[in-house]
Write an enzyme that holds these catalytic residues in place. Structure first.
Site, PDB file in Angstrom:
ATOM      1  N   HIS A 190       5.086  12.541  11.546  1.00 27.40           N
ATOM      2  CA  HIS A 190       4.655  12.253  13.131  1.00 27.40           C
ATOM      3  C   HIS A 190       5.726  11.188  12.927  1.00 27.40           C
ATOM      4  O   HIS A 190       5.797   9.907  13.517  1.00 27.40           O
ATOM      5  CB  HIS A 190       3.293  10.944  12.748  1.00 27.40           C
ATOM      6  CG  HIS A 190       2.424  11.201  13.652  1.00 27.40           C
ATOM      7  ND1 HIS A 190       1.918   9.521  14.278  1.00 27.40           N
ATOM      8  CD2 HIS A 190       1.756  12.043  14.556  1.00 27.40           C
ATOM      9  CE1 HIS A 190       1.190  10.074  15.554  1.00 27.40           C
ATOM     10  NE2 HIS A 190       1.198  11.860  15.152  1.00 27.40           N
ATOM     11  N   HIS A 290       2.236  22.687  20.037  1.00 27.79           N
ATOM     12  CA  HIS A 290       1.064  21.046  19.629  1.00 27.79           C
ATOM     13  C   HIS A 290      -0.207  21.525  20.580  1.00 27.79           C
ATOM     14  O   HIS A 290      -0.194  21.688  21.692  1.00 27.79           O
ATOM     15  CB  HIS A 290       2.235  20.391  20.359  1.00 27.79           C
ATOM     16  CG  HIS A 290       1.712  18.713  20.300  1.00 27.79           C
ATOM     17  ND1 HIS A 290       1.013  17.291  20.660  1.00 27.79           N
ATOM     18  CD2 HIS A 290       1.249  17.939  19.119  1.00 27.79           C
ATOM     19  CE1 HIS A 290       1.113  16.995  20.349  1.00 27.79           C
ATOM     20  NE2 HIS A 290       0.663  17.076  18.966  1.00 27.79           N
TER      21      HIS A 290
END
Length: 383
Positions: A190, A290
């Protein structure tokens, strides 16, 4: 056919807001789209308000030309807010065109190259015995690609990169030992690490432990990924934050990443995503989209995945070990189905997803913020 209305629906689904848009036409055909800029939905709605002013009365079948007009209609073109708005509109226009022609969206993109779409699941437990148990459960259920989260992933106040690395790396080795070599394993950091920290993490594991590391560092400086590539052989999965083909340019041309985490609800919809896909194919980069939003994003991603040759896995947030509620069937009575660890490519006209608008109108928007994380010294760090 002409566009007659564009409606925005910012709604709380599960624990996260989804920004859905509906484009209506004079013939009664409508299309659904979704914005990918989670947490800043009101900003995207403002951009759509501006675009609505000149889209009413236009031909929805001209998605390519309208994309150019949307992008070029201001001096300060581009950026994540505007591209998220363009993405939602472009997806809805493709939904309309597919319905008008009586074909699924993948037929508009060159046809179907695969009948089902392999997905990867996330083991949400932080490194430890429960994480290993979740990985084994997914493997036993037929999942062939599993993503892990690092220690500190669920922190709400403090995150220390070096502490996370020390706790996470040994458990990645244990995970590989537990599932063997037939399952692809990755981890999503992340963008919480620096180049040195990401290198230290990768170097603490034997080669072949991980098949990919996702977003280990921030993306603003491509040369930082070039430096990191020289320090590790772990493949990179990058790109979920990119909002145009131009952002992908240095990564694709520089061979900096191996998996393209393209987000169709952020990059500019189908019109832009197909250009990035072809460019990626020329450099042997596989798409790994994603997909953390709702069924509209999932359906659009499935049609994209069905239409391109260079595809690896599609992110799935609904598995035997993770149920986030983003695919609420009361809101989305018609949606793409998941069979085992694969999405079935729908053959219905358009996206193959629909929304209960009456139910949606009864739902509300809730302002939300991700954790604003600090380190122990009080400085802010990335969420």
């Amino acid at each position: 056919m002409k566009i007659t209305a564009i409606h925005c629906f910012p709604i709380l689904v599960g624990w996260r807001n989804q920004l859905l848009i509906k484009v209506e036409t004079e013939e009664g055909i409508y299309g659904w789209g979704e914005s990918g800029l989670s947490g800043r939905e009101r900003a995207v709605m403002g951009a759509i308000d501006h675009y609505r002013e000149f889209l009413i009365g236009r031909d929805p079948m001209q998605a390519g030309a309208l994309w150019q007009e949307l992008y070029r209609s201001q001096y300060f073109e581009g950026g994540r807010v505007l591209s998220a708005a363009i993405s939602a509109i472009d997806i809805a226009l493709h939904d309309i065109k597919g319905k008008a022609l009586g074909v699924p969206v993948y037929q508009l993109l060159g046809g179907k190259q695969r009948d089902w779409i392999p997905a990867f699941a996330t083991a949400p437990a932080e490194p430890g015995p429960e994480m290993i148990e979740q990985a084994k459960q997914l493997q036993d259920a037929g999942w062939t690609c599993i993503r892990f989260v690092p220690a500190g992933q669920h922190a709400t106040e403090r995150f220390e990169p070096r502490e996370s690395i020390a706790k996470t790396a040994p458990w990645m080795v244990r995970a590989r030992e537990a599932v063997g070599t037939e399952v692809a394993l990755g981890i999503d950091y992340h963008h919480r690490l620096s180049v040195a920290e990401a290198a230290a993490f990768c170097q603490r594991m034997p080669s072949g432990t991980l098949d990919f590391i996702e977003e280990p560092i921030r993306d603003e400086t491509p040369s930082a990924y070039e430096a990191l590539r020289r320090l590790t052989d772990v493949p990179f999965a990058v790109g979920e934050e990119f909002s145009s083909k131009w952002q992908f340019l240095p990564y694709i041309e520089g061979n900096l990443h191996q998996f393209n985490r393209i987000d169709i609800c952020n990059v500019g919809g189908f019109t832009e995503a197909m250009k990035v896909a072809g460019w990626s194919e020329a450099h042997y980069v596989d798409l790994m989209p994603h997909n953390p939003l709702g069924p509209i994003c999932t359906a659009a991603s499935v049609h994209l995945a069905a239409s391109v040759p260079n595809f690896a896995w599609l992110e799935c947030r609904s598995s035997p070990v993770e149920q986030l509620g983003f695919d609420n069937s009361e809101i989305f009575p018609v949606q793409v189905s998941l069979q085992g660890s694969n999405y079935v490519v729908p053959d219905a006209p358009g996206l193959g997803v629909d929304v209960d608008e009456n139910h949606v109108r009864s739902l509300s928007f809730r302002f939300s913020e991700p954790p604003h994380l600090r380190r122990r010294d009080g400085s802010y760090t990335n969420w």
